[in-house]
Design a protein around this motif. Structure first.
Motif, PDB file in Angstrom:
ATOM      1  N   VAL A 135      23.119  23.844   8.952  1.00 37.69           N
ATOM      2  CA  VAL A 135      24.404  24.533   8.805  1.00 37.69           C
ATOM      3  C   VAL A 135      24.295  25.526   7.656  1.00 37.69           C
ATOM      4  CG1 VAL A 135      26.815  24.230   8.136  1.00 37.69           C
ATOM      5  CG2 VAL A 135      25.755  22.654   9.756  1.00 37.69           C
ATOM      6  N   HIS A 136      24.780  26.719   7.866  1.00 37.35           N
ATOM      7  CA  HIS A 136      24.753  27.701   6.784  1.00 37.35           C
ATOM      8  C   HIS A 136      26.020  28.537   6.803  1.00 37.35           C
ATOM      9  CE1 HIS A 136      23.695  31.240   9.359  1.00 37.35           C
ATOM     10  NE2 HIS A 136      23.365  30.253  10.170  1.00 37.35           N
ATOM     11  N   GLU A 137      26.199  29.281   5.711  1.00 34.64           N
ATOM     12  CA  GLU A 137      27.435  30.024   5.511  1.00 34.64           C
ATOM     13  C   GLU A 137      27.109  31.511   5.393  1.00 34.64           C
ATOM     14  OE1 GLU A 137      29.693  29.637   1.712  1.00 34.64           O
ATOM     15  OE2 GLU A 137      30.774  28.116   2.840  1.00 34.64           O
ATOM     16  N   VAL A 138      27.886  32.350   6.033  1.00 33.19           N
ATOM     17  CA  VAL A 138      27.709  33.793   5.894  1.00 33.19           C
ATOM     18  C   VAL A 138      29.007  34.376   5.349  1.00 33.19           C
ATOM     19  CG1 VAL A 138      27.205  35.967   7.092  1.00 33.19           C
ATOM     20  CG2 VAL A 138      26.130  33.844   7.872  1.00 33.19           C
ATOM     21  N   GLY A 139      28.901  35.063   4.221  1.00 28.85           N
ATOM     22  CA  GLY A 139      30.082  35.688   3.626  1.00 28.85           C
ATOM     23  C   GLY A 139      30.036  37.192   3.835  1.00 28.85           C
ATOM     24  N   VAL A 140      31.158  37.775   4.217  1.00 27.94           N
ATOM     25  CA  VAL A 140      31.221  39.220   4.469  1.00 27.94           C
ATOM     26  C   VAL A 140      32.460  39.787   3.776  1.00 27.94           C
ATOM     27  CG1 VAL A 140      31.384  41.014   6.226  1.00 27.94           C
ATOM     28  CG2 VAL A 140      30.170  38.904   6.749  1.00 27.94           C
ATOM     29  N   GLY A 141      32.290  40.899   3.077  1.00 33.28           N
ATOM     30  CA  GLY A 141      33.435  41.566   2.485  1.00 33.28           C
ATOM     31  C   GLY A 141      33.685  41.114   1.058  1.00 33.28           C
ATOM     32  N   PRO A 142      34.657  41.654   0.351  1.00 36.16           N
ATOM     33  CA  PRO A 142      35.799  42.404   0.874  1.00 36.16           C
ATOM     34  C   PRO A 142      35.468  43.793   1.451  1.00 36.16           C
ATOM     35  CG  PRO A 142      35.827  42.474  -1.518  1.00 36.16           C
ATOM     36  CD  PRO A 142      34.742  41.515  -1.121  1.00 36.16           C
ATOM     37  N   ILE A 143      34.430  44.469   0.954  1.00 38.85           N
ATOM     38  CA  ILE A 143      34.150  45.792   1.507  1.00 38.85           C
ATOM     39  C   ILE A 143      33.289  45.615   2.750  1.00 38.85           C
ATOM     40  CG2 ILE A 143      33.149  48.054   1.058  1.00 38.85           C
ATOM     41  CD1 ILE A 143      33.657  47.616  -1.897  1.00 38.85           C
ATOM     42  N   HIS A 144      33.713  46.221   3.844  1.00 37.67           N
ATOM     43  CA  HIS A 144      32.987  46.072   5.100  1.00 37.67           C
ATOM     44  C   HIS A 144      32.076  47.267   5.345  1.00 37.67           C
ATOM     45  CE1 HIS A 144      35.364  42.609   5.821  1.00 37.67           C
ATOM     46  NE2 HIS A 144      36.494  43.272   5.928  1.00 37.67           N
ATOM     47  N   ALA A 145      31.315  47.175   6.440  1.00 34.52           N
ATOM     48  CA  ALA A 145      30.304  48.195   6.703  1.00 34.52           C
ATOM     49  C   ALA A 145      30.891  49.538   7.134  1.00 34.52           C
ATOM     50  CB  ALA A 145      29.332  47.688   7.752  1.00 34.52           C
ATOM     51  N   GLY A 146      32.001  49.526   7.828  1.00 36.14           N
ATOM     52  CA  GLY A 146      32.533  50.790   8.354  1.00 36.14           C
ATOM     53  C   GLY A 146      33.629  51.350   7.468  1.00 36.14           C
ATOM     54  N   ILE A 147      34.429  52.239   8.031  1.00 31.69           N
ATOM     55  CA  ILE A 147      35.587  52.758   7.307  1.00 31.69           C
ATOM     56  C   ILE A 147      36.762  51.880   7.695  1.00 31.69           C
ATOM     57  CG2 ILE A 147      37.032  54.777   6.878  1.00 31.69           C
ATOM     58  CD1 ILE A 147      34.669  56.527   7.647  1.00 31.69           C
ATOM     59  N   ILE A 148      36.841  50.747   7.018  1.00 31.30           N
ATOM     60  CA  ILE A 148      37.834  49.732   7.364  1.00 31.30           C
ATOM     61  C   ILE A 148      38.436  49.193   6.074  1.00 31.30           C
ATOM     62  CG2 ILE A 148      38.217  47.830   8.980  1.00 31.30           C
ATOM     63  CD1 ILE A 148      35.274  47.796   9.556  1.00 31.30           C
ATOM     64  N   GLU A 149      39.621  48.614   6.199  1.00 32.96           N
ATOM     65  CA  GLU A 149      40.258  48.027   5.039  1.00 32.96           C
ATOM     66  C   GLU A 149      39.511  46.769   4.597  1.00 32.96           C
ATOM     67  OE1 GLU A 149      44.619  47.738   5.358  1.00 32.96           O
ATOM     68  OE2 GLU A 149      44.299  48.556   7.338  1.00 32.96           O
ATOM     69  N   PRO A 150      39.739  46.353   3.352  1.00 31.29           N
ATOM     70  CA  PRO A 150      38.992  45.211   2.834  1.00 31.29           C
ATOM     71  C   PRO A 150      39.607  43.840   3.134  1.00 31.29           C
ATOM     72  CG  PRO A 150      40.242  46.235   1.074  1.00 31.29           C
ATOM     73  CD  PRO A 150      40.537  47.021   2.318  1.00 31.29           C
ATOM     74  N   GLY A 151      38.731  42.874   3.311  1.00 31.09           N
ATOM     75  CA  GLY A 151      39.112  41.478   3.491  1.00 31.09           C
ATOM     76  C   GLY A 151      37.831  40.661   3.440  1.00 31.09           C
TER      77      GLY A 151
END
Lengths: 490, 253
Positions: A135-151
């Motif tokens: 089992v492993h964990e992947v964290g993404v953001g707050p800044i995403h790869a595209g031109i998208i709002e953060p979360g």
């Protein structure tokens, strides 16, 4: 025999005298009873701070178009949580805890909503964690790869398979509701316009209908028609853009390219109405700020756009490689959608037939009905096809309205707001139900202002859609919901 | 398969001709910078300045200064004016290199200056940007995103949005910079190898926009990082943004 209490009955855009507060036990019993009978929670929020909090609940009976408003004063630090019995309250109770300090005892998932309490650090919380071999964990953001709002997204994975996705938001919190209450008054409409800036029309519509209801103002028919045209253009631009982006996420570039451009053409139609591609400045209290100069020209432009969009989007349905990626990806079962209280496209794609335009119509929608678009499979394919069905109906609706615009003025002056009143105004934004709940004080000033963007209800739907999916399908699933970060964070 | 080809032919080539050819037609109702004709003002009247939701208008003597960094390009000043002194310009080239240059009087608009020669050599034909939304409402984001579509085809200028600050030459920032995004924004900026550029897009990123002075926001990008280009609007029209980027790179005369 227990005491039976029911709230004050009203309808979308119907102002009522602020309902009397009932005992917390009766308040909670009534919410559960109404939910048992099929009611949906539109809003649930607190005013004041524990140990003295006044709760307001707005329940919708979508079959009859009735809204029920309940208020209760809670004196004390806590209240038993209703979430174990009524899942759709989970986020509302968390929010009341965060904002008003009233603890829902027994809440299974009591985490920050926007990280606004003293000492909170955004994103720092106890994440639900899966443990075990592989089992492993992947964290993404707050800044995403595209031109998208953060979360921030945190995936609990086993190999490529996502067991659970936790979504942690709050990065976009700008204090929209606080600003509306604090003033200055001249900023209020602009704060509403930018609460979720891609949903300007739906939010300004709910805001203005709330104020008009409190002022007893009747909006001229021509203004109502222009508002509905603008709302459908907003839906068209975003749905067409989303269909293109979905194509992009499965690397089907023809539709992705065409729809990106066509979306811009639809935004230009909104600019033709009011000078701004996002509809800023169009919907104002009492009507609209701009009349339509040349409806025939708009209809002509719309026909070209419709033809281009149809050609671009039909490729999706006739390309097996696209369909096989859309089908059975990111499924949300009908029961889950209902339990979470999903709204809008996400709900309708899962077979939950809710649409403010049909269930709680106001303005032009009372006269010109738009058939509801529903699918049952709840997957990416369903969310895409519901969008396209809605596009077809919106094209027809806009054409019909523009060819038969009622005559007359487009704006009337707004009188003072009725004091000590409460109103719930709903509009069907392109993502789903937008709700503004407004209460006035004894002098007719704003006493409380609550905004519910459809994303508030729907983010948990995305989390559920990811269960047992491949993590590589996250972008596709995410885009099929395309939820607002700032609309949630406010 | 065949229908994909026929649709491709039918959709045709739709990229705008600008800057080599004419700019796309802006809608007649599109609003450029507000212009206040002091000659028409009634004496002592400050209705426009009072109505402005972001206090962008300063009146004094013969002068009327509009801060385009705060301006939402809304219609509140025009609607409030009793003597018809407020009108909107048609100029889309509104970007500025300095914050002070956004305080404008009348229609005279100085165009944004290009980078110095050394920076132009570095970035002029290849500029990779990382976009960070820091409290943006998704309107500026959407109208920056649109530059990547076939209609605008930003790639033909060598400008591209990249997924990591490590791959970027600069940041393009939208939103008033929420308190909650301050750290992430700073971290992203620090992760970009020097020399680096910062572009602030929209009233929020320049001054806080309608959220100015909310305790939850920092009143714009300059509060956290040094800004090299300010592009005003709410949101700026894609043409305004593209014009600003190209002027910065010295690619427009």
């Amino acid at each position: 025999m227990t005491e039976v209490v029911s709230g004050v009955e009203t309808h979308n855009g119907g102002a009522v005298a602020t309902p009397h507060e009932v005992a917390p036990e009766a308040f909670q019993r009534r919410i559960l009873a109404a939910a048992d009978a099929g009611a949906r929670v539109v809003a649930y929020y607190g005013e004041g701070h524990a140990p003295h909090v006044t709760l307001t609940a707005v329940l919708a009976d979508d079959r009859s178009g009735r809204l029920e408003i309940l208020r209760s004063r809670v004196d004390g630090p806590s209240l038993p949580s209703l979430t174990p019995q009524l899942t759709e309250l989970h986020l509302f109770e968390r929010e009341v805890f965060e904002r008003n300090g009233l603890e829902p005892l027994g809440h299974p998932w009591l985490k920050p909503v926007r990280f606004t309490r003293d000492g909170d650090v955004v994103g720092v919380t106890d994440y639900y964690r899966v443990e075990g071999e592989g089992v492993h964990e992947v964290g993404v953001g707050p800044i995403h790869a595209g031109i998208i709002e953060p979360g921030h997204f945190r995936f609990q994975c086993h190999g490529e398979t996502v067991f659970h996705l936790e979504i942690s938001l709050g990065y976009q919190h700008r204090g929209v509701e606080g600003g509306i209450l604090r003033g200055p008054t001249k900023r209020v409409l602009h704060l509403v316009e930018t609460a979720a800036g891609d949903t300007t029309i739906a939010h300004t519509l709910a805001h203005c209908e709330a104020r008009e209801a409190l002022a007893g103002t009747r909006v001229p028919a021509r203004a109502q028609a222009i508002r509905a045209v603008a709302l459908e253009l907003e839906r068209l631009a975003n749905h067409v853009g989303d269909l293109g982006a979905l194509a992009g996420d499965v690397a089907f570039l023809p539709t992705a390219s065409y729809c990106g451009r066509i979306r811009g053409e639809l935004l230009n139609l909104t600019a033709a109405l009011c000078g701004n591609r996002f509809g800023r400045g169009l919907v104002v209290p009492g009507g609209v700020a701009f009349d339509v100069a040349d409806p025939a020209e708009l209809v002509e432009r719309l026909a070209v756009i419709e033809r281009d969009a149809t050609g671009a989007v039909d490729l999706l349905w006739s390309t097996p490689a696209v369909r096989s990626r859309f089908e059975e990806t990111g499924g949300v079962a009908t029961a889950t959608a209902q339990e979470l209280g999903l709204v809008g496209v996400a709900a309708r794609a899962s077979g939950v037939a809710v649409d403010v335009r049909s269930d709680h119509p106001t303005g032009m929608y009372r006269l010109a009905h738009i058939p509801m678009s529903v699918a049952t499979s709840g997957d990416v394919y369903a969310r895409a096809s519901v969008r396209w069905l809605e596009c077809a109906r919106s094209f027809a609706f806009v054409r019909e309205q523009l060819t038969a615009l009622p005559r007359g003025p487009v704006r009337v002056p707004l009188g003072p707001l009725e004091p000590a009143s409460l109103v719930v105004a709903l509009s069907e934004g392109w993502r789903g139900e937008v709700a503004h709940v407004v209460r006035t004080d004894a002098a007719g000033g704003l006493a409380s202002y609550r905004i519910l963007d459809p994303s508030f209800h729907n983010w948990s739907g995305l989390a559920m859609a990811l269960r047992s999916e491949a993590i590589s399908d996250f972008p596709l699933c995410n885009k099929s919901f395309n939820l607002s970060y700032c609309g949630y964070d406010l | 398969m065949w229908n994909i080809f026929t649709e491709r032919l039918r959709q045709g080539s739709r990229t705008i001709a600008w800057p080599d050819g004419p700019a796309p037609q802006l809608d007649p109702r599109w609003r450029g910078a507000p212009v206040i004709d002091r000659a028409r003002c009634a004496s002592e009247c400050e209705a426009c300045a009072e109505a402005c939701p972001t206090e962008a208008i300063t009146l004094g003597g013969e002068r009327a200064v509009v801060d385009l960094g705060r301006c939402l390009f809304c219609t509140d000043c025009e609607a409030a004016c009793p003597s018809g002194a407020v009108s909107y310009g048609r100029e889309f080239s509104l970007a500025a290199r300095e914050r002070e240059a956004l305080f404008r009087e009348g229609e005279v608009v100085a165009k944004a200056q290009a980078l110095d020669l050394a920076s132009r050599k570095l970035f002029g034909r290849s500029l990779k940007l990382r976009q960070v939304s820091a409290g943006g409402c998704n309107a500026c984001e959407a109208d920056v995103n649109v530059l990547g579509t076939i209609g605008w085809d930003l790639g033909r200028f060598g400008i591209q949005f990249v997924a990591s600050p490590r791959h970027a030459d600069g940041l393009l920032i939208t939103g008033p910079v929420s308190q909650h995004m301050e750290l992430a924004l700073k971290t992203a900026w620090e992760a970009i190898p020097a020399p680096k550029l910062v572009i602030a897009v929209g009233a929020c990123a320049i001054s806080g926009g309608p959220f100015r002075d909310h305790p939850e926001v920092l009143n714009g990008a300059s509060s956290v990082v040094p800004v090299d280009l300010f592009i005003p609007g709410c949101p700026p029209h894609p043409l305004t943004t593209l014009d600003g980027l190209l002027r910065l790179l010295g690619r427009l005369g």
